[in-house]
Design a protein around this motif. Structure first.
Motif, PDB file in Angstrom:
ATOM      1  N   ILE A  50      31.187 -11.301  -4.715  1.00  0.00           N
ATOM      2  CA  ILE A  50      30.401 -12.265  -5.502  1.00  0.00           C
ATOM      3  C   ILE A  50      30.846 -13.689  -5.177  1.00  0.00           C
ATOM      4  CG2 ILE A  50      29.925 -13.107  -7.835  1.00  0.00           C
ATOM      5  CD1 ILE A  50      30.084 -10.208  -8.795  1.00  0.00           C
ATOM      6  N   LEU A  51      32.148 -13.913  -5.097  1.00  0.00           N
ATOM      7  CA  LEU A  51      32.666 -15.238  -4.753  1.00  0.00           C
ATOM      8  C   LEU A  51      32.228 -15.653  -3.350  1.00  0.00           C
ATOM      9  CD1 LEU A  51      36.294 -14.914  -6.166  1.00  0.00           C
ATOM     10  CD2 LEU A  51      34.427 -16.256  -7.128  1.00  0.00           C
ATOM     11  N   PHE A  52      32.249 -14.700  -2.433  1.00  0.00           N
ATOM     12  CA  PHE A  52      31.804 -14.984  -1.067  1.00  0.00           C
ATOM     13  C   PHE A  52      30.339 -15.403  -1.040  1.00  0.00           C
ATOM     14  CE2 PHE A  52      29.649 -13.388   2.758  1.00  0.00           C
ATOM     15  CZ  PHE A  52      30.294 -14.134   3.728  1.00  0.00           C
ATOM     16  N   MET A  53      29.507 -14.725  -1.828  1.00  0.00           N
ATOM     17  CA  MET A  53      28.081 -15.046  -1.846  1.00  0.00           C
ATOM     18  C   MET A  53      27.807 -16.386  -2.519  1.00  0.00           C
ATOM     19  SD  MET A  53      26.316 -13.110  -0.062  1.00  0.00           S
ATOM     20  CE  MET A  53      24.801 -13.940  -0.522  1.00  0.00           C
ATOM     21  N   ILE A  54      28.627 -16.772  -3.494  1.00  0.00           N
ATOM     22  CA  ILE A  54      28.468 -18.092  -4.102  1.00  0.00           C
ATOM     23  C   ILE A  54      28.693 -19.178  -3.041  1.00  0.00           C
ATOM     24  CG2 ILE A  54      29.499 -19.743  -5.716  1.00  0.00           C
ATOM     25  CD1 ILE A  54      29.971 -17.423  -7.635  1.00  0.00           C
ATOM     26  N   GLU A  55      29.746 -19.017  -2.237  1.00  0.00           N
ATOM     27  CA  GLU A  55      30.005 -19.971  -1.147  1.00  0.00           C
ATOM     28  C   GLU A  55      28.838 -19.996  -0.170  1.00  0.00           C
ATOM     29  OE1 GLU A  55      33.687 -19.013   0.770  1.00  0.00           O
ATOM     30  OE2 GLU A  55      34.653 -18.491  -1.120  1.00  0.00           O
ATOM     31  N   THR A  56      28.382 -18.820   0.229  1.00  0.00           N
ATOM     32  CA  THR A  56      27.295 -18.727   1.204  1.00  0.00           C
ATOM     33  C   THR A  56      26.004 -19.320   0.659  1.00  0.00           C
ATOM     34  OG1 THR A  56      28.277 -16.696   2.095  1.00  0.00           O
ATOM     35  CG2 THR A  56      25.977 -17.128   2.659  1.00  0.00           C
ATOM     36  N   ASN A  57      25.706 -19.050  -0.605  1.00  0.00           N
ATOM     37  CA  ASN A  57      24.454 -19.527  -1.185  1.00  0.00           C
ATOM     38  C   ASN A  57      24.437 -21.043  -1.368  1.00  0.00           C
ATOM     39  OD1 ASN A  57      23.048 -17.145  -1.296  1.00  0.00           O
ATOM     40  ND2 ASN A  57      23.673 -16.639  -3.375  1.00  0.00           N
ATOM     41  N   ILE A  58      25.586 -21.644  -1.577  1.00  0.00           N
ATOM     42  CA  ILE A  58      25.619 -23.111  -1.673  1.00  0.00           C
ATOM     43  C   ILE A  58      25.225 -23.724  -0.341  1.00  0.00           C
ATOM     44  CG2 ILE A  58      27.166 -25.100  -1.937  1.00  0.00           C
ATOM     45  CD1 ILE A  58      28.650 -23.482  -4.076  1.00  0.00           C
ATOM     46  N   ARG A  59      25.688 -23.123   0.755  1.00  0.00           N
ATOM     47  CA  ARG A  59      25.287 -23.599   2.083  1.00  0.00           C
ATOM     48  C   ARG A  59      23.797 -23.339   2.320  1.00  0.00           C
ATOM     49  NH1 ARG A  59      29.989 -20.447   3.298  1.00  0.00           N
ATOM     50  NH2 ARG A  59      31.856 -21.741   3.460  1.00  0.00           N
ATOM     51  N   SER A  60      23.355 -22.128   1.957  1.00  0.00           N
ATOM     52  CA  SER A  60      21.951 -21.772   2.177  1.00  0.00           C
ATOM     53  C   SER A  60      21.022 -22.600   1.296  1.00  0.00           C
ATOM     54  CB  SER A  60      21.736 -20.277   1.890  1.00  0.00           C
ATOM     55  OG  SER A  60      22.527 -19.472   2.724  1.00  0.00           O
ATOM     56  N   ALA A  61      21.474 -22.936   0.085  1.00  0.00           N
ATOM     57  CA  ALA A  61      20.636 -23.687  -0.853  1.00  0.00           C
ATOM     58  C   ALA A  61      20.289 -25.064  -0.316  1.00  0.00           C
ATOM     59  CB  ALA A  61      21.337 -23.813  -2.205  1.00  0.00           C
ATOM     60  N   THR A  62      21.180 -25.629   0.503  1.00  0.00           N
ATOM     61  CA  THR A  62      20.892 -26.938   1.104  1.00  0.00           C
ATOM     62  C   THR A  62      19.667 -26.855   2.001  1.00  0.00           C
ATOM     63  OG1 THR A  62      23.249 -27.486   1.061  1.00  0.00           O
ATOM     64  CG2 THR A  62      21.834 -28.798   2.501  1.00  0.00           C
ATOM     65  N   LEU A  63      19.614 -25.816   2.830  1.00  0.00           N
ATOM     66  CA  LEU A  63      18.469 -25.634   3.723  1.00  0.00           C
ATOM     67  C   LEU A  63      17.217 -25.225   2.950  1.00  0.00           C
ATOM     68  CD1 LEU A  63      17.427 -25.632   6.612  1.00  0.00           C
ATOM     69  CD2 LEU A  63      18.252 -23.283   6.849  1.00  0.00           C
ATOM     70  N   VAL A  64      17.403 -24.346   1.963  1.00  0.00           N
ATOM     71  CA  VAL A  64      16.271 -23.922   1.140  1.00  0.00           C
ATOM     72  C   VAL A  64      15.676 -25.111   0.380  1.00  0.00           C
ATOM     73  CG1 VAL A  64      15.612 -22.532  -0.877  1.00  0.00           C
ATOM     74  CG2 VAL A  64      17.044 -21.533   0.919  1.00  0.00           C
ATOM     75  N   GLY A  65      16.546 -26.031  -0.060  1.00  0.00           N
ATOM     76  CA  GLY A  65      16.083 -27.205  -0.791  1.00  0.00           C
ATOM     77  C   GLY A  65      15.184 -28.101   0.035  1.00  0.00           C
ATOM     78  N   ILE A  66      15.395 -28.135   1.350  1.00  0.00           N
ATOM     79  CA  ILE A  66      14.521 -28.924   2.220  1.00  0.00           C
ATOM     80  C   ILE A  66      13.107 -28.366   2.191  1.00  0.00           C
ATOM     81  CG2 ILE A  66      14.094 -29.592   4.630  1.00  0.00           C
ATOM     82  CD1 ILE A  66      17.101 -29.582   5.058  1.00  0.00           C
ATOM     83  N   LEU A  67      12.995 -27.034   2.115  1.00  0.00           N
ATOM     84  CA  LEU A  67      11.681 -26.382   2.104  1.00  0.00           C
ATOM     85  C   LEU A  67      11.020 -26.443   0.733  1.00  0.00           C
ATOM     86  CD1 LEU A  67      12.622 -23.193   4.178  1.00  0.00           C
ATOM     87  CD2 LEU A  67      11.441 -25.229   5.007  1.00  0.00           C
ATOM     88  N   THR A  68      11.836 -26.293  -0.317  1.00  0.00           N
ATOM     89  CA  THR A  68      11.276 -26.221  -1.671  1.00  0.00           C
ATOM     90  C   THR A  68      11.223 -27.573  -2.366  1.00  0.00           C
ATOM     91  OG1 THR A  68      13.467 -25.688  -2.583  1.00  0.00           O
ATOM     92  CG2 THR A  68      12.066 -23.837  -1.924  1.00  0.00           C
ATOM     93  N   GLY A  69      11.780 -28.619  -1.750  1.00  0.00           N
ATOM     94  CA  GLY A  69      11.743 -29.950  -2.346  1.00  0.00           C
ATOM     95  C   GLY A  69      12.614 -30.087  -3.570  1.00  0.00           C
ATOM     96  N   THR A  70      13.773 -29.414  -3.565  1.00  0.00           N
ATOM     97  CA  THR A  70      14.669 -29.456  -4.724  1.00  0.00           C
ATOM     98  C   THR A  70      16.108 -29.633  -4.257  1.00  0.00           C
ATOM     99  OG1 THR A  70      14.875 -27.047  -4.703  1.00  0.00           O
ATOM    100  CG2 THR A  70      13.188 -27.982  -6.137  1.00  0.00           C
ATOM    101  N   GLY A  71      16.959 -30.070  -5.191  1.00  0.00           N
ATOM    102  CA  GLY A  71      18.388 -30.097  -4.952  1.00  0.00           C
ATOM    103  C   GLY A  71      18.821 -31.078  -3.880  1.00  0.00           C
ATOM    104  N   ILE A  72      20.032 -30.831  -3.378  1.00  0.00           N
ATOM    105  CA  ILE A  72      20.633 -31.735  -2.402  1.00  0.00           C
ATOM    106  C   ILE A  72      19.907 -31.648  -1.060  1.00  0.00           C
ATOM    107  CG2 ILE A  72      22.314 -30.061  -1.513  1.00  0.00           C
ATOM    108  CD1 ILE A  72      22.970 -33.779  -2.316  1.00  0.00           C
ATOM    109  N   GLY A  73      19.282 -30.531  -0.774  1.00  0.00           N
ATOM    110  CA  GLY A  73      18.531 -30.391   0.475  1.00  0.00           C
ATOM    111  C   GLY A  73      17.368 -31.365   0.549  1.00  0.00           C
ATOM    112  N   TYR A  74      16.654 -31.501  -0.572  1.00  0.00           N
ATOM    113  CA  TYR A  74      15.531 -32.440  -0.616  1.00  0.00           C
ATOM    114  C   TYR A  74      16.032 -33.879  -0.492  1.00  0.00           C
ATOM    115  CZ  TYR A  74      11.712 -35.235  -2.498  1.00  0.00           C
ATOM    116  OH  TYR A  74      10.738 -36.183  -2.674  1.00  0.00           O
ATOM    117  N   THR A  75      17.164 -34.170  -1.143  1.00  0.00           N
ATOM    118  CA  THR A  75      17.741 -35.515  -1.051  1.00  0.00           C
ATOM    119  C   THR A  75      18.119 -35.844   0.385  1.00  0.00           C
ATOM    120  OG1 THR A  75      18.638 -35.262  -3.296  1.00  0.00           O
ATOM    121  CG2 THR A  75      19.565 -37.019  -1.943  1.00  0.00           C
TER     122      THR A  75
END
Length: 261
Positions: A197-222
């Motif tokens: 679970i801890l490993f996936m939290i780390e991985t998802n924070i990295r993935s969320a940046t890229l996902v945010g570019i597509l979804t227009g949310t979070g640090i990825g959109y910024t």
């Protein structure tokens, strides 16, 4: 006999390397990739980075907004991981040979894990984008689905590695299925489960940046917004903030692993 076997293995290894080299050259030819041009352009690229990606006083004024979006991304990743972990634990118990109730549920759990794991998170974001549009729900669901697939597979393997002697002992005493899972299987698998679970939290924070570019949310959109407006100083600050956040979370995860393992 041994010499023939060794010679056969050498030939197989040689053919494998020849195949790899041939595929590499073919890929380079199809994509018009030139290694020498890439190497010669590398110093120029490094020079551009040091010349443009500088954190200035003007970019520091945007730090509160950047930290707010970064916090949003981190919490979304944690929420997606923890809720997916609950679903994955159920699927893991159903899919494991140690705790499986019947073959149909086991096959279904493994099938769900295989499908959701083998489709990248970015692909899930694009698929869900068509239905839910550009919002945080799309990013959450993309991370959730991808995490379910990975954690289910990891939990199945962790539960399969649990000692069968305690399960057999409780079964012999007439314990119920729920009691066996709670007292024999979960306690043995819990350290590995928490670690995954801890490993996936780390991985998802990295993935969320890229996902945010597509979804227009979070640090990825910024990041995408500043990059498209060619505000490279702000891009540098966003990148630096993401790197620091990932390092801090990884250090915390490693500390927690040392405590629980």
């Amino acid at each position: 006999m041994n010499e023939k076997v060794m010679q056969k293995r050498k030939w197989q290894a040689t053919l494998f390397f020849i195949l790899i080299i041939a595929v590499t050259y073919l890929s380079a030819f199809i994509t018009n990739f030139n290694l020498m041009e890439g190497l010669t352009a590398f110093p120029q690229a490094i020079g551009w980075i040091f010349a443009n990606l500088l954190i200035t006083q003007e970019s520091l004024e945007k730090l509160p907004t950047i930290l707010e979006k970064l916090t949003e991304t981190i919490f979304m990743s944690i929420a997606a991981t923890t809720t997916a972990a609950v679903v994955s634990l159920f699927l893991g118990i159903m899919g494991s040979k140690t705790t499986s109730i019947n073959g149909v549920l086991s096959v279904a759990a493994r099938f769900i894990a295989s499908v959701s794991r083998n489709i990248p998170v970015v692909a899930w974001a694009l698929i869900l984008l068509l239905s839910f549009g550009q919002n945080s729900v799309t990013g959450y669901l993309a991370l959730f689905v991808g995490t379910v697939g990975f954690l289910t597979r990891a939990f199945i393997e962790s539960i399969d590695e649990a000692s069968h002697s305690s399960v057999e002992a409780l079964t012999a005493t007439g314990a119920t299925y729920v009691h066996i899972v709670n007292k024999a299987v979960i306690p043995q698998s819990l350290p590995q489960i928490i670690s995954w679970i801890l490993f996936m939290i780390e991985t998802n924070i990295r993935s969320a940046t890229l996902v945010g570019i597509l979804t227009g949310t979070g640090i990825g959109y910024t990041f995408d917004m500043y990059y498209k407006s060619m505000n490279y100083n702000a891009v540098a600050l966003v990148t630096f903030s993401i790197v620091i956040a990932v390092i801090v979370i990884e250090l915390l995860s490693n500390y927690i692993r040392k405590v629980i393992l």
